[in-house]
Design a protein around this motif. Structure first.
Motif, mmCIF file in Angstrom:
data_model
loop_
_atom_site.group_PDB
_atom_site.id
_atom_site.type_symbol
_atom_site.label_atom_id
_atom_site.label_comp_id
_atom_site.label_asym_id
_atom_site.label_seq_id
_atom_site.Cartn_x
_atom_site.Cartn_y
_atom_site.Cartn_z
ATOM 1 N N GLY A 1 0.788 -1.233 0.000
ATOM 2 C CA GLY A 1 0.000 0.000 0.000
ATOM 3 C C GLY A 1 0.822 1.285 0.000
ATOM 4 N N LEU A 2 2.056 1.225 -0.498
ATOM 5 C CA LEU A 2 2.874 2.438 -0.539
ATOM 6 C C LEU A 2 2.227 3.477 -1.460
ATOM 7 N N SER A 3 2.011 4.689 -0.957
ATOM 8 C CA SER A 3 1.393 5.749 -1.752
ATOM 9 C C SER A 3 1.857 7.097 -1.227
ATOM 10 N N CYS A 4 2.042 8.038 -2.148
ATOM 11 C CA CYS A 4 2.539 9.375 -1.809
ATOM 12 C C CYS A 4 1.510 10.431 -2.192
ATOM 13 N N ASP A 5 1.512 11.518 -1.448
ATOM 14 C CA ASP A 5 0.589 12.623 -1.708
ATOM 15 C C ASP A 5 1.385 13.812 -2.244
ATOM 16 N N PHE A 6 1.292 14.034 -3.561
ATOM 17 C CA PHE A 6 2.002 15.140 -4.213
ATOM 18 C C PHE A 6 1.104 16.354 -4.409
ATOM 19 N N SER A 7 -0.139 16.280 -3.937
ATOM 20 C CA SER A 7 -1.126 17.293 -4.304
ATOM 21 C C SER A 7 -0.757 18.695 -3.840
ATOM 22 N N ALA A 8 -0.102 18.823 -2.682
ATOM 23 C CA ALA A 8 0.266 20.162 -2.204
ATOM 24 C C ALA A 8 1.293 20.825 -3.106
ATOM 25 N N ALA B 1 10.394 21.365 -6.170
ATOM 26 C CA ALA B 1 11.229 22.558 -5.998
ATOM 27 C C ALA B 1 12.271 22.353 -4.908
ATOM 28 N N VAL B 2 13.307 23.170 -4.980
ATOM 29 C CA VAL B 2 14.360 23.131 -3.954
ATOM 30 C C VAL B 2 13.739 23.422 -2.595
ATOM 31 N N GLY B 3 13.992 22.552 -1.631
ATOM 32 C CA GLY B 3 13.475 22.729 -0.279
ATOM 33 C C GLY B 3 12.093 22.150 -0.054
ATOM 34 N N ALA B 4 11.406 21.728 -1.104
ATOM 35 C CA ALA B 4 10.040 21.212 -0.964
ATOM 36 C C ALA B 4 10.047 19.755 -0.500
ATOM 37 N N SER B 5 8.947 19.337 0.139
ATOM 38 C CA SER B 5 8.818 17.973 0.659
ATOM 39 C C SER B 5 7.435 17.420 0.331
ATOM 40 N N PHE B 6 7.330 16.082 0.362
ATOM 41 C CA PHE B 6 6.029 15.433 0.303
ATOM 42 C C PHE B 6 6.096 14.173 1.174
ATOM 43 N N ASP B 7 4.909 13.646 1.539
ATOM 44 C CA ASP B 7 4.829 12.508 2.454
ATOM 45 C C ASP B 7 4.232 11.289 1.755
ATOM 46 N N CYS B 8 4.642 10.108 2.275
ATOM 47 C CA CYS B 8 4.117 8.845 1.771
ATOM 48 C C CYS B 8 3.755 7.961 2.970
ATOM 49 N N THR B 9 2.901 6.964 2.731
ATOM 50 C CA THR B 9 2.536 6.011 3.774
ATOM 51 C C THR B 9 2.529 4.597 3.190
ATOM 52 N N ALA B 10 2.686 3.612 4.097
ATOM 53 C CA ALA B 10 2.618 2.202 3.694
ATOM 54 C C ALA B 10 2.286 1.379 4.925
ATOM 55 N N ALA B 11 1.931 0.116 4.714
ATOM 56 C CA ALA B 11 1.592 -0.780 5.821
ATOM 57 C C ALA B 11 2.583 -1.929 5.867
ATOM 58 N N LEU B 12 3.081 -2.225 7.063
ATOM 59 C CA LEU B 12 3.977 -3.350 7.281
ATOM 60 C C LEU B 12 3.184 -4.453 7.989
ATOM 61 N N THR B 13 3.213 -5.677 7.466
ATOM 62 C CA THR B 13 2.525 -6.813 8.072
ATOM 63 C C THR B 13 3.420 -8.045 7.987
ATOM 64 N N GLY B 14 3.030 -9.062 8.744
ATOM 65 C CA GLY B 14 3.669 -10.363 8.616
ATOM 66 C C GLY B 14 5.044 -10.487 9.219
ATOM 67 N N VAL B 15 5.373 -9.648 10.175
ATOM 68 C CA VAL B 15 6.673 -9.782 10.827
ATOM 69 C C VAL B 15 6.553 -10.892 11.861
ATOM 70 N N THR B 16 7.284 -11.971 11.676
ATOM 71 C CA THR B 16 7.161 -13.152 12.534
ATOM 72 C C THR B 16 8.237 -13.169 13.594
ATOM 73 N N ALA B 17 7.949 -13.880 14.678
ATOM 74 C CA ALA B 17 8.909 -13.997 15.772
ATOM 75 C C ALA B 17 10.053 -14.895 15.354
#
Length: 572
Positions: free
Chosen positions: A405-412, A427-443
């Protein structure tokens, strides 16, 4: 038994107070001076070694012509607007220009402004513009074309023309003038500029022509002059002056003496002056100013002003007529400069945390996941000096678990609200954010490890850039249930058990908030941070002085009490 009296103690206390007060004032002034020194604005620098060569041409000029001084220069890459370098020109040069500019021949931009101060020798000062701040390897050539002093540079005699830089280096060209000055047994003529601008800025009476008869004796003489065809200047008749000059026995000329001619006529187009009898070794001279219809301009090519006069003399009843011409060419100066446009350097960063803000970018900082899942948050920032295009974000799992589910929001920034690619520009100095889900990490013994990566291309530089950030986590072999210490008896609960939340193994300090890179400043910015040290120093110095004063006053008070007790014991 005699009492012990501390004679003079109160006086010493007062002296201590005065000394402490003086020390306090000194310390306060020192603190203020430190503060003022820190707040003083930066000044323009004088550039050493900027001038690399100076030459004078031609090396065999004819008397009465002009010489050109050529100046090669280069400034360092840290040069800023307002920085200067200077050159003292040869003392043999005269009638120099007053100002000129050095321009980039490709763009016409002014690289440096130059001014000439008419001291002896004259000094030219080059002041750099902000062109130097936006370019590398800035260099060029300047030239100054002017008259030279015939009286200090005799024909046939090699004469050094030396120029000196602001850092004390000399450049010398040996010049040997040629030609023989017109003899005084013939009519002579010359011109002198009324002002340093030589008609470029001031049109009225910018030039004065001087016409001399041959040396006497003669019975009479007539001087006539007219504006030549093609010349735009005219005579100012109210400036016409007549005098005579005697040749002394040592070959030098005596001071001019005013003389009244037999007759004279004048108009804007010409004049005529008739002289009476003249004695031996004396010349009659007429001087008159001329004006232009308008200034020639400071950026136009140098103009040449010419004139032709006729002088007739009568000796023994025989009339001899001679013509004499003269010309004056405006001094000129200019030059060019250029530099390399710096290629912007692209750069990009990516950071990754979980929902609790855990960076976990090393195995030692791995986050413990009770249920093997986490929400991941990414931030991508353009930290370079070039806008970025073709931005792509990805995440690769190295071990144990799945990132989906990795996805980024470039709308701003004007891009899409979802996705992992964007054409840009970021642009120089500009940023954007992304999110994702981590699952299935086993002991087990193998930690979760994934790597978030961003790739892009600098728009100006064309260079590809990439950055990555690791993230580690683990799931314990035995479920970890949170416990709350309590001395009160526990009561069994029939409520359903809630799964334990993820507990960080060792939560690191929260990452510093990244600040968009500021654009490069054209000057020396004053932010106030420069005052932190001086302000602290001033405060400490003031507190120290105050403590000294309080201490001295207490000692003085104790001394006064002791003195009073002693006087009471003696019955005073």
């Amino acid at each position: 038994m005699h009492s012990l009296t501390l004679a003079g103690t109160p006086r010493r206390g007062r002296r201590a107070q005065r000394l402490s007060a003086a020390l306090l004032a000194t310390l306060a002034l020192a603190g203020t001076a430190a503060l003022a020194g820190a707040a003083a604005p930066a000044r323009a620098a004088e550039i050493d070694n900027a001038i690399t060569n100076v030459t004078v041409t031609p090396t065999t000029p004819k008397q009465g012509t002009q010489l050109t001084t050529t100046i090669a220069w280069q400034v360092p890459d840290d040069t800023t607007a307002g920085d200067t370098f200077t050159l003292a020109l040869s003392e043999h040069l005269k009638n120099l220009p007053t100002e000129f500019a050095l321009r980039d021949p490709a763009t016409g931009a002014i690289v440096a402004d130059a001014t000439v101060v008419g001291t002896r020798p004259s000094v030219v000062t080059f002041t750099m513009t902000d062109y130097a701040e936006a370019h590398l390897n800035v260099s060029g050539q300047a030239f100054v074309t002017s008259d030279f002093e015939g009286s200090t540079t005799p024909s046939g005699v090699p004469t050094p023309f030396t120029s000196t830089t602001n850092d004390g280096r000399d450049f010398t060209t040996v010049v040997t003038p040629t030609g023989v000055p017109r003899g005084q047994d013939q009519p002579t003529k010359y011109g002198t500029y009324a002002a340093a601008d030589q008609g470029r800025s001031t049109a009225a009476r910018f030039l004065t022509w001087h016409v001399l008869t041959p040396l006497g004796a003669f019975e009479s003489a007539t001087t006539t002059d007219a504006v030549p065809a093609g010349q735009a200047w005219t005579y100012d008749c109210d400036t016409l002056v007549t005098d005579s000059i005697r040749l002394k026995a040592d070959g030098t000329s005596a001071a001019p003496v005013a003389v009244t001619p037999t007759s004279s006529t004048c108009s804007p187009a010409g004049f005529s002056v008739t002289w009476g009898a003249q004695v031996a070794n004396v010349q009659d001279r007429v001087s008159i100013a001329v004006s232009l219809p308008a200034p020639t301009g400071t950026a136009t090519p140098a103009q040449t002003f010419t004139n032709l006069a006729t002088v007739s003399t009568v000796v023994g009843g025989v009339t001899t007529t001679g013509s004499v011409s003269s010309s004056k060419t405006q001094a000129s100066a200019g030059g060019e400069g250029s530099g390399d446009v710096p290629v912007p350097v692209p750069a990009v960063t990516i950071t990754k945390d979980d929902a609790a803000g855990n960076a976990a970018d090393t195995a030692d900082a791995a986050v413990i996941l009770a249920d093997g899942t986490a929400s991941l948050a990414y931030r991508v920032t353009n930290t370079g000096a070039d806008a970025l295009a073709d931005v792509t974000v990805s995440d690769a799992v190295v071990a144990n678990g799945t990132v989906t589910g990795l996805s980024c929001d470039f709308s701003a920034l004007g891009g899409p609200a979802t996705g992992v690619t964007w054409a840009g520009p970021l642009a120089v100095g500009a940023s954007f954010d992304c999110t994702a889900a981590l699952t299935g990490v086993t002991a087990g013994d193998v930690d979760h490890h994934d790597v978030g990566t961003v790739t892009a291309r600098g728009i100006g530089s064309g260079q590809a850039v990439t950055a990555s950030n690791d993230w580690f986590a683990r799931t314990p072999a035995v479920a970890i249930a949170p416990t709350t210490p309590s001395s009160a008896p526990t009561t069994p609960s029939s409520a359903p058990t809630t799964p334990a939340a993820a507990v960080p193994a060792a939560r690191p300090a929260a990452p510093a908030v990244s600040t968009p890179r500021a654009a490069a400043s054209a000057g020396l910015a004053f932010t106030g941070a420069e005052l932190t040290g001086p302000v602290t120093l001033a405060a400490l110095l003031t507190l120290l002085g105050a403590a000294l004063v309080v201490g001295s006053r207490r000692r003085a008070a104790r001394a006064a009490l002791t003195g009073d007790a002693d006087r009471t014991h003696r019955g005073e």
